[in-house]
Design an enzyme around this catalytic site. Structure first.
Site, PDB file in Angstrom:
ATOM      1  N   ASP A  39       0.830  -1.146   0.072  1.00  0.00           N
ATOM      2  CA  ASP A  39      -0.115  -0.017  -0.042  1.00  0.00           C
ATOM      3  C   ASP A  39       1.019   1.125  -0.071  1.00  0.00           C
ATOM      4  O   ASP A  39       2.046   1.101   0.636  1.00  0.00           O
ATOM      5  CB  ASP A  39      -1.074   0.131   1.415  1.00  0.00           C
ATOM      6  CG  ASP A  39      -2.126   0.905   0.984  1.00  0.00           C
ATOM      7  OD1 ASP A  39      -1.801   2.029   0.791  1.00  0.00           O
ATOM      8  OD2 ASP A  39      -3.271   0.351   1.061  1.00  0.00           O
ATOM      9  N   TYR A 156     -12.878   5.752 -13.712  1.00  0.00           N
ATOM     10  CA  TYR A 156     -12.897   4.606 -12.592  1.00  0.00           C
ATOM     11  C   TYR A 156     -13.834   3.351 -13.167  1.00  0.00           C
ATOM     12  O   TYR A 156     -13.436   2.505 -12.961  1.00  0.00           O
ATOM     13  CB  TYR A 156     -13.600   5.405 -11.506  1.00  0.00           C
ATOM     14  CG  TYR A 156     -13.889   4.393 -10.124  1.00  0.00           C
ATOM     15  CD1 TYR A 156     -12.545   4.077  -9.360  1.00  0.00           C
ATOM     16  CD2 TYR A 156     -15.007   4.170  -9.794  1.00  0.00           C
ATOM     17  CE1 TYR A 156     -12.965   3.229  -8.178  1.00  0.00           C
ATOM     18  CE2 TYR A 156     -15.174   3.010  -8.903  1.00  0.00           C
ATOM     19  CZ  TYR A 156     -14.294   2.564  -8.013  1.00  0.00           C
ATOM     20  OH  TYR A 156     -14.434   1.841  -6.999  1.00  0.00           O
ATOM     21  N   LYS A 160     -12.506  -0.429 -13.882  1.00  0.00           N
ATOM     22  CA  LYS A 160     -13.148  -1.469 -13.178  1.00  0.00           C
ATOM     23  C   LYS A 160     -14.106  -2.265 -13.831  1.00  0.00           C
ATOM     24  O   LYS A 160     -13.859  -3.695 -13.593  1.00  0.00           O
ATOM     25  CB  LYS A 160     -13.811  -0.743 -12.088  1.00  0.00           C
ATOM     26  CG  LYS A 160     -13.439  -0.008 -10.869  1.00  0.00           C
ATOM     27  CD  LYS A 160     -12.655  -0.837 -10.108  1.00  0.00           C
ATOM     28  CE  LYS A 160     -11.983  -0.281  -8.759  1.00  0.00           C
ATOM     29  NZ  LYS A 160     -11.192  -1.256  -7.870  1.00  0.00           N
TER      30      LYS A 160
HETATM   31  N1  LIG Z   1     -15.800   1.700  -0.533  1.00  0.00           N
HETATM   32  C1  LIG Z   1     -16.739   1.510  -1.383  1.00  0.00           C
HETATM   33  O1  LIG Z   1     -17.770   1.985  -1.335  1.00  0.00           O
HETATM   34  C2  LIG Z   1     -16.088   0.740  -2.750  1.00  0.00           C
HETATM   35  C3  LIG Z   1     -17.315   0.366  -3.692  1.00  0.00           C
HETATM   36  C4  LIG Z   1     -16.936  -0.096  -4.764  1.00  0.00           C
HETATM   37  C5  LIG Z   1     -15.699  -0.513  -5.018  1.00  0.00           C
HETATM   38  N2  LIG Z   1     -14.754  -0.504  -3.921  1.00  0.00           N
HETATM   39  C6  LIG Z   1     -13.483  -0.863  -4.254  1.00  0.00           C
HETATM   40  O2  LIG Z   1     -12.831  -1.792  -3.329  1.00  0.00           O
HETATM   41  C7  LIG Z   1     -11.521  -1.643  -3.307  1.00  0.00           C
HETATM   42  C8  LIG Z   1     -11.196  -1.277  -1.705  1.00  0.00           C
HETATM   43  O3  LIG Z   1     -11.522  -0.045  -1.578  1.00  0.00           O
HETATM   44  P1  LIG Z   1     -11.742   0.614  -0.194  1.00  0.00           P
HETATM   45  O4  LIG Z   1     -12.975   1.119   0.013  1.00  0.00           O
HETATM   46  O5  LIG Z   1     -10.902  -0.256   0.970  1.00  0.00           O
HETATM   47  O6  LIG Z   1     -10.630   1.783  -0.322  1.00  0.00           O
HETATM   48  P2  LIG Z   1      -9.552   2.595   0.532  1.00  0.00           P
HETATM   49  O7  LIG Z   1      -9.330   3.618  -0.092  1.00  0.00           O
HETATM   50  O8  LIG Z   1      -9.953   2.437   1.912  1.00  0.00           O
HETATM   51  O9  LIG Z   1      -8.472   1.508   0.224  1.00  0.00           O
HETATM   52  C9  LIG Z   1      -7.827   1.571  -0.914  1.00  0.00           C
HETATM   53  C10 LIG Z   1      -6.244   1.372  -0.734  1.00  0.00           C
HETATM   54  O10 LIG Z   1      -5.499   1.271  -1.936  1.00  0.00           O
HETATM   55  C11 LIG Z   1      -4.231   1.949  -1.744  1.00  0.00           C
HETATM   56  N3  LIG Z   1      -3.617   2.640  -2.978  1.00  0.00           N
HETATM   57  C12 LIG Z   1      -4.253   3.406  -3.829  1.00  0.00           C
HETATM   58  N4  LIG Z   1      -3.569   3.679  -4.917  1.00  0.00           N
HETATM   59  C13 LIG Z   1      -2.316   2.891  -4.705  1.00  0.00           C
HETATM   60  C14 LIG Z   1      -1.142   2.649  -5.206  1.00  0.00           C
HETATM   61  N5  LIG Z   1      -0.766   3.200  -6.555  1.00  0.00           N
HETATM   62  N6  LIG Z   1      -0.193   1.760  -4.769  1.00  0.00           N
HETATM   63  C15 LIG Z   1      -0.386   1.374  -3.683  1.00  0.00           C
HETATM   64  N7  LIG Z   1      -1.413   1.405  -3.035  1.00  0.00           N
HETATM   65  C16 LIG Z   1      -2.666   2.072  -3.526  1.00  0.00           C
HETATM   66  C17 LIG Z   1      -4.758   3.199  -0.835  1.00  0.00           C
HETATM   67  O11 LIG Z   1      -3.619   3.889  -0.155  1.00  0.00           O
HETATM   68  C18 LIG Z   1      -5.815   2.753  -0.106  1.00  0.00           C
HETATM   69  O12 LIG Z   1      -4.992   2.311   1.311  1.00  0.00           O
HETATM   70  C19 LIG Z   1     -11.085  -0.526  -4.455  1.00  0.00           C
HETATM   71  O13 LIG Z   1     -10.629  -1.127  -5.275  1.00  0.00           O
HETATM   72  C20 LIG Z   1     -12.291   0.132  -4.710  1.00  0.00           C
HETATM   73  O14 LIG Z   1     -12.338   0.829  -5.896  1.00  0.00           O
HETATM   74  C21 LIG Z   1     -15.095   0.298  -2.994  1.00  0.00           C
END
Ligand SMILES: NC(=O)c1ccc[n+]([C@@H]2O[C@H](COP(=O)([O-])OP(=O)(O)OC[C@H]3O[C@@H](n4cnc5c(N)ncnc54)[C@H](O)[C@@H]3O)[C@@H](O)[C@H]2O)c1
Length: 250
Positions: A39, A156, A160
């Site tokens: 991360d 996005y 995705k």
């Molecule tokens: N939270 C929601 O409502 C939701 C909905 C649909 C999909 N998602 C997907 O679920 C997954 C997890 O999301 P989350 O809600 O836990 O988000 P989050 O922001 O809490 O976690 C995502 C993590 O990815 C890390 N990250 C981003 N770019 C990076 C890079 N270049 N290198 C290394 N690390 C990197 C960030 O630092 C972060 O800690 C994501 O792929 C997101 O698109 C989330």
């Protein structure tokens, strides 16, 4: 909650500094596994398990050499790479927009993080899985790419949508090596990604749009991912699992 056994198993988890990734790491650690976490953020303070079960690498998943080095180090330290959870992703409300007007450098950056980084991790992890006779993977997409959004975040959702294709490609090309690959499509989940829902009134308004009447907790996505990674899903590959509280019913 179903209990899984990950003892003597090793999982690579991207986005482990964020909401859902950190929960997946903790579930696997509590189930006896070792985890290799990647991360941009610092290592969270509340990780489960013993220090010797964990390798945390702070860095950028778009850097292929870094990703390969971390996964190889994890394999050398723990003996194998059995699982890959591609969880990291970004949703940039301020800069993502309609494809008709978005800055194309931003478009490329979002694709690098949300899609191409999964190519880096898969290319690094699969040789280790093949060496030890198999493995499992889960890749995080979003329901947004299945239903659109009134406020477009086209980079996005388009990246995705590619995650589903990537997962199915891996599933069909690697089934004969006993490697499974599945995609998860989360609905609305309360994590740092959704900091815009910080105030309770906003959260209540969002919750009313979901048939189950609430925003998901990160654990509810993590347990679906851990199931797909586990032996409990031993005959499941190439699927798109929607975990959205019924959002797509609307
Ligand atoms: N939270 C929601 O409502 C939701 C909905 C649909 C999909 N998602 C997907 O679920 C997954 C997890 O999301 P989350 O809600 O836990 O988000 P989050 O922001 O809490 O976690 C995502 C993590 O990815 C890390 N990250 C981003 N770019 C990076 C890079 N270049 N290198 C290394 N690390 C990197 C960030 O630092 C972060 O800690 C994501 O792929 C997101 O698109 C989330």
């Amino acid at each position: 909650m179903i209990a899984f056994d990950f003892s003597s198993r090793v999982a690579v988890i991207t986005g482990a500094g964020g909401g859902i990734g950190q929960r997946i790491a903790n579930m696997i650690l509590k189930a006896g596994g070792s985890v290799v976490m990647i991360d941009l953020k610092e290592e969270p303070g509340d990780l489960a398990g013993l220090p010797e079960q964990r390798l945390y690498a702070q860095g950028d998943l778009t850097d292929q050499a870094f990703v390969t080095a971390v996964i190889d180090e994890g394999a050398a330290r723990f003996g194998s790479i059995d699982h890959l959870a591609n969880v990291a992703g970004v949703l940039w409300f301020d800069r993502d927009a309609s494809l008709l007007e978005i800055d194309l450098d931003v478009w490329d950056e979002i694709f690098e993080i949300n899609l191409k980084s999964m190519v880096h991790t898969a290319r690094a992890a699969v040789p280790h899985m093949r060496r030890t006779g198999g493995g499992t993977m889960v890749h995080f997409s979003t329901t947004q790419c299945l239903r659109g959004d009134p406020v477009p975040q086209d980079a996005y959702s388009t990246a995705k949508a590619g995650v589903g294709a990537l997962s199915r490609s891996l599933a069909s090309q690697l089934a004969s090596y006993n490697i499974r690959s599945n995609a998860i499509y989360p609905g609305l989940t309360m994590t740092p990604l959704q900091a815009r829902w910080g105030i309770p009134e906003k959260r209540a308004e969002i919750a009313r749009t979901v048939p189950l009447g609430r925003i998901a907790e990160p654990d509810e996505l993590a347990s679906a991912a851990v199931f797909l990674l586990s032996e409990g899903a031993s005959y499941i590959t190439g699927i798109d699992l929607v975990v959205d509280g019924g959002l797509l019913l609307k």
